[in-house]
Design an enzyme around this catalytic site. Structure first.
Site, PDB file in Angstrom:
ATOM      1  N   CYS A 222     -13.034   3.537 -28.868  1.00 30.54           N
ATOM      2  CA  CYS A 222     -14.554   4.118 -28.993  1.00 30.54           C
ATOM      3  C   CYS A 222     -15.139   4.334 -27.820  1.00 30.54           C
ATOM      4  O   CYS A 222     -16.202   3.755 -27.368  1.00 30.54           O
ATOM      5  CB  CYS A 222     -15.272   3.612 -30.119  1.00 30.54           C
ATOM      6  SG  CYS A 222     -14.442   3.608 -31.554  1.00 30.54           S
TER       7      CYS A 222
ATOM      8  N   TYR B 111       0.225  -1.877 -12.172  1.00 31.44           N
ATOM      9  CA  TYR B 111      -1.260  -1.927 -12.704  1.00 31.44           C
ATOM     10  C   TYR B 111      -1.457  -1.590 -14.130  1.00 31.44           C
ATOM     11  O   TYR B 111      -2.356  -0.684 -14.145  1.00 31.44           O
ATOM     12  CB  TYR B 111      -2.038  -1.324 -11.612  1.00 31.44           C
ATOM     13  CG  TYR B 111      -1.771  -1.858 -10.275  1.00 31.44           C
ATOM     14  CD1 TYR B 111      -2.215  -3.126  -9.996  1.00 31.44           C
ATOM     15  CD2 TYR B 111      -1.044  -1.268  -9.158  1.00 31.44           C
ATOM     16  CE1 TYR B 111      -2.001  -3.558  -8.654  1.00 31.44           C
ATOM     17  CE2 TYR B 111      -0.841  -1.812  -7.889  1.00 31.44           C
ATOM     18  CZ  TYR B 111      -1.343  -2.997  -7.596  1.00 31.44           C
ATOM     19  OH  TYR B 111      -0.958  -3.499  -6.363  1.00 31.44           O
TER      20      TYR B 111
ATOM     21  N   GLU C  62       3.919  -6.809   1.877  1.00 28.46           N
ATOM     22  CA  GLU C  62       3.273  -7.299   0.350  1.00 28.46           C
ATOM     23  C   GLU C  62       3.229  -6.084  -0.760  1.00 28.46           C
ATOM     24  O   GLU C  62       2.278  -5.712  -1.170  1.00 28.46           O
ATOM     25  CB  GLU C  62       1.976  -7.583   0.433  1.00 28.46           C
ATOM     26  CG  GLU C  62       1.808  -8.898   1.520  1.00 28.46           C
ATOM     27  CD  GLU C  62       0.209  -9.163   1.850  1.00 28.46           C
ATOM     28  OE1 GLU C  62      -0.360  -8.297   1.768  1.00 28.46           O
ATOM     29  OE2 GLU C  62       0.008 -10.268   2.217  1.00 28.46           O
ATOM     30  N   PRO C  63       4.527  -5.440  -0.762  1.00 29.61           N
ATOM     31  CA  PRO C  63       4.552  -4.206  -1.633  1.00 29.61           C
ATOM     32  C   PRO C  63       4.473  -4.706  -3.111  1.00 29.61           C
ATOM     33  O   PRO C  63       4.860  -5.459  -3.545  1.00 29.61           O
ATOM     34  CB  PRO C  63       5.941  -3.763  -1.211  1.00 29.61           C
ATOM     35  CG  PRO C  63       6.728  -4.729  -1.032  1.00 29.61           C
ATOM     36  CD  PRO C  63       5.827  -5.972  -0.253  1.00 29.61           C
TER      37      PRO C  63
ATOM     38  N   GLY D 294       0.721  -1.118  -0.031  1.00 28.53           N
ATOM     39  CA  GLY D 294       0.044   0.125   0.003  1.00 28.53           C
ATOM     40  C   GLY D 294       0.856   1.159   0.119  1.00 28.53           C
ATOM     41  O   GLY D 294       0.331   2.283  -0.280  1.00 28.53           O
TER      42      GLY D 294
ATOM     43  N   TYR E  92      -9.346   4.952 -12.126  1.00 29.89           N
ATOM     44  CA  TYR E  92      -8.955   5.386 -10.712  1.00 29.89           C
ATOM     45  C   TYR E  92      -8.625   6.862 -10.915  1.00 29.89           C
ATOM     46  O   TYR E  92      -8.262   7.554 -10.100  1.00 29.89           O
ATOM     47  CB  TYR E  92      -7.798   4.984 -10.273  1.00 29.89           C
ATOM     48  CG  TYR E  92      -7.268   3.428 -10.141  1.00 29.89           C
ATOM     49  CD1 TYR E  92      -8.605   2.620  -9.387  1.00 29.89           C
ATOM     50  CD2 TYR E  92      -6.332   2.739 -11.186  1.00 29.89           C
ATOM     51  CE1 TYR E  92      -8.245   1.407  -9.430  1.00 29.89           C
ATOM     52  CE2 TYR E  92      -6.443   1.337 -10.784  1.00 29.89           C
ATOM     53  CZ  TYR E  92      -7.294   0.650 -10.128  1.00 29.89           C
ATOM     54  OH  TYR E  92      -7.204  -0.537  -9.982  1.00 29.89           O
TER      55      TYR E  92
HETATM   56  C1  LIG Z   1      -3.022  -5.293  -4.032  1.00 26.62           C
HETATM   57  C2  LIG Z   1      -2.684  -5.795  -2.724  1.00 26.62           C
HETATM   58  C3  LIG Z   1      -1.275  -5.474  -2.214  1.00 26.62           C
HETATM   59  C4  LIG Z   1      -0.310  -4.546  -3.151  1.00 26.62           C
HETATM   60  O1  LIG Z   1      -0.771  -3.299  -2.962  1.00 26.62           O
HETATM   61  P1  LIG Z   1       0.302  -2.071  -3.323  1.00 26.62           P
HETATM   62  O2  LIG Z   1      -0.507  -1.067  -3.287  1.00 26.62           O
HETATM   63  O3  LIG Z   1       0.583  -2.484  -4.791  1.00 26.62           O
HETATM   64  O4  LIG Z   1       1.573  -2.273  -2.700  1.00 26.62           O
HETATM   65  C5  LIG Z   1      -0.922  -6.343  -1.220  1.00 26.62           C
HETATM   66  N1  LIG Z   1      -1.723  -7.022  -0.396  1.00 26.62           N
HETATM   67  C6  LIG Z   1      -3.056  -7.177  -0.816  1.00 26.62           C
HETATM   68  C7  LIG Z   1      -3.691  -8.140  -0.113  1.00 26.62           C
HETATM   69  C8  LIG Z   1      -3.410  -6.657  -1.805  1.00 26.62           C
HETATM   70  O5  LIG Z   1      -4.593  -7.043  -2.263  1.00 26.62           O
END
Ligand SMILES: *Cc1c(COP(=O)(O)O)cnc(C)c1O
Length: 422
Positions: free
Chosen positions: A346, A375, A275-276, A239, A318
């Site tokens: 289109c 993304y 989890e980046p 995140g 977004y």
């Molecule tokens: C999408 C997601 C991430 C990665 O998020 P980023 O904003 O790209 O770092 C990590 N963990 C989970 C559970 C996600 O759904």
């Protein structure tokens, strides 16, 4: 920081000039920088130096096999959200004991596949999923390690479509129900409770939402301990945001983020899993496109380009902003025209930039949409029967096509004609 820069007035990825790649593969295309991926992993890892931690790169941000191999070579684990992503991570050589499986809708088939691979763990998002996992694991005579994704109900202060940690989001188990679910999990066959998981959203540019969520996780962990649960890791999700607008919106540095983690959770003796996705991949990629026409109207100056919403949907989905850099550098003093950069699809929603003050762009000129490595390609579609575009990975003075442009024959032949036509 990234490794896209002008050398002698020409945009380069590391030591390779963008026009050279454009000549080789045609436009539009994605271009990624190995040095940038590497730097981001290293900066994050250094920030957590001295704390037991595992970086599980979020595969969904950019799942090209060459990118995953680059990550795997740096020793990262992976966070996957489908069997497909798990297969990709394994194909790139990531060991199963570094793979975490997340997502609200894992099917029983996917669970069985992951259990047989003996992955590090599942991040469970509901009571129903927990029960299914228990049944699948015990049916196979195996045990699934789990963390429950706890929804801390904090506002990540990001775009609504990428906020996940509020009580109205579909993700995780409400904080108020999570303790009971942990107690239930501890008594289920085939389930080994090992961790706690949270992830409050994406493109978060302030530390405060993290601090609030971590503080809640601290309380939660202590409560679990009192109840006799043996928790060894805390998965703090991803995140962390990236600077999409040049130097105008600098998100917290990984060092500051790590400090918040240490300040709130550092004394608990837990291993941190992260989890980046975006912070590793976004600035490591650009989308290169070519101008087709310009179309000045009474209200707008449209620059019509060969990339479109099907190639990069973030602006449409977004309201995302991507800086645009002309591949041939313009003098800082060049006159600017406020323009919309639109594709050939289109749809009125087909724009990659709106009201951007840029030098007047000319037909056939190359432009780069910056920070498109996360993304981007992964969300591409073939809408309007447009071909999936090439992905190119640069490494120093070398480049390789890591996914070729699909062909019209490949695309059209995926459809099958029913027998009654023959
Ligand atoms: C999408 C997601 C991430 C990665 O998020 P980023 O904003 O790209 O770092 C990590 N963990 C989970 C559970 C996600 O759904």
């Amino acid at each position: 920081m990234h490794h896209f820069h002008y050398t002698d007035g020409i945009l380069h990825a590391e030591s390779v000039s963008i026009p050279t790649i454009a000549e080789a593969v045609g436009t539009p295309f994605y271009c990624y920088s190995t040095a940038t991926f590497t730097r981001h992993v290293e900066v994050l890892s250094q920030a957590f130096d001295g704390s037991d931690h595992l970086i599980c790169y979020a595969v969904k941000a950019n799942s090209n096999q060459a990118v995953l191999k680059t990550m795997a070579a740096l020793g990262t684990g992976m966070d996957v959200v489908s069997e497909g992503e798990l297969r990709r991570a394994r194909a790139a050589g990531v060991p199963p004991n570094k793979i975490i499986f997340a997502g609200v809708g894992k099917t029983r088939d996917e669970m069985a596949y992951a259990i047989n691979e003996d992955i590090l763990g599942f991040n469970v998002e509901s009571a129903a999923e927990l029960n299914a996992l228990s049944e699948v694991a015990s049916g196979l005579g195996k045990t699934a390690r789990i963390a429950i994704r706890v929804n801390p109900d904090v506002d990540a202060k990001t775009h609504a479509k990428i906020s996940t940690g509020k009580s109205e989001n579909k993700f995780g188990v409400p904080y108020s129900q999570a303790l009971a679910l942990y107690d239930e999990a501890a008594n289920l066959p085939g389930i080994d409770v090992t961790g706690i998981h949270m992830h409050i959203g994406s493109q978060i540019t302030e530390l405060e939402p993290f601090r609030l969520a971590f503080a809640r996780m601290r309380e939660f962990y202590q409560e679990l301990r009192t109840r006799g649960h043996n928790i060894s890791h805390l998965d703090i999700g991803g995140g962390l945001g990236v600077p999409y607008r040049g130097t105008n919106d600098i998100p917290p540095h990984p060092d500051e983020y790590a400090k918040v983690v240490r300040d709130t959770l550092g004394d608990l003796g837990l291993k941190f899993v992260m989890e980046p996705g975006r912070m590793i991949a976004a600035n490591a990629g650009i989308l290169v496109s070519s101008v087709i026409y310009t179309k000045p109207t009474e209200n707008k100056h449209f620059t019509i380009i060969d990339a479109a919403m099907n190639d990069l949907i973030r602006p449409t989905l977004y309201d995302a902003h991507h800086d645009v850099w002309p591949v041939i550098e313009r003098p800082k003093s060049a006159d600017r025209v406020v323009q919309d950069l639109v594709g050939p699809v289109c749809e009125s929603g087909d724009y990659l930039g709106q009201n951007q003050p840029l030098p007047l762009l000319e037909p056939d000129e190359l432009i780069a949409f910056m920070s498109a490595g996360a993304y981007g390609a992964v969300m591409a579609s073939t809408y309007n029967t447009r071909l999936l575009i090439p992905e190119v990975l640069v490494n120093g003075d070398q480049f390789a096509v890591v996914r070729p442009r699909t062909t019209y024959d490949e695309l059209i032949s995926l459809d099958k004609i029913p027998p009654w036509f023959t």
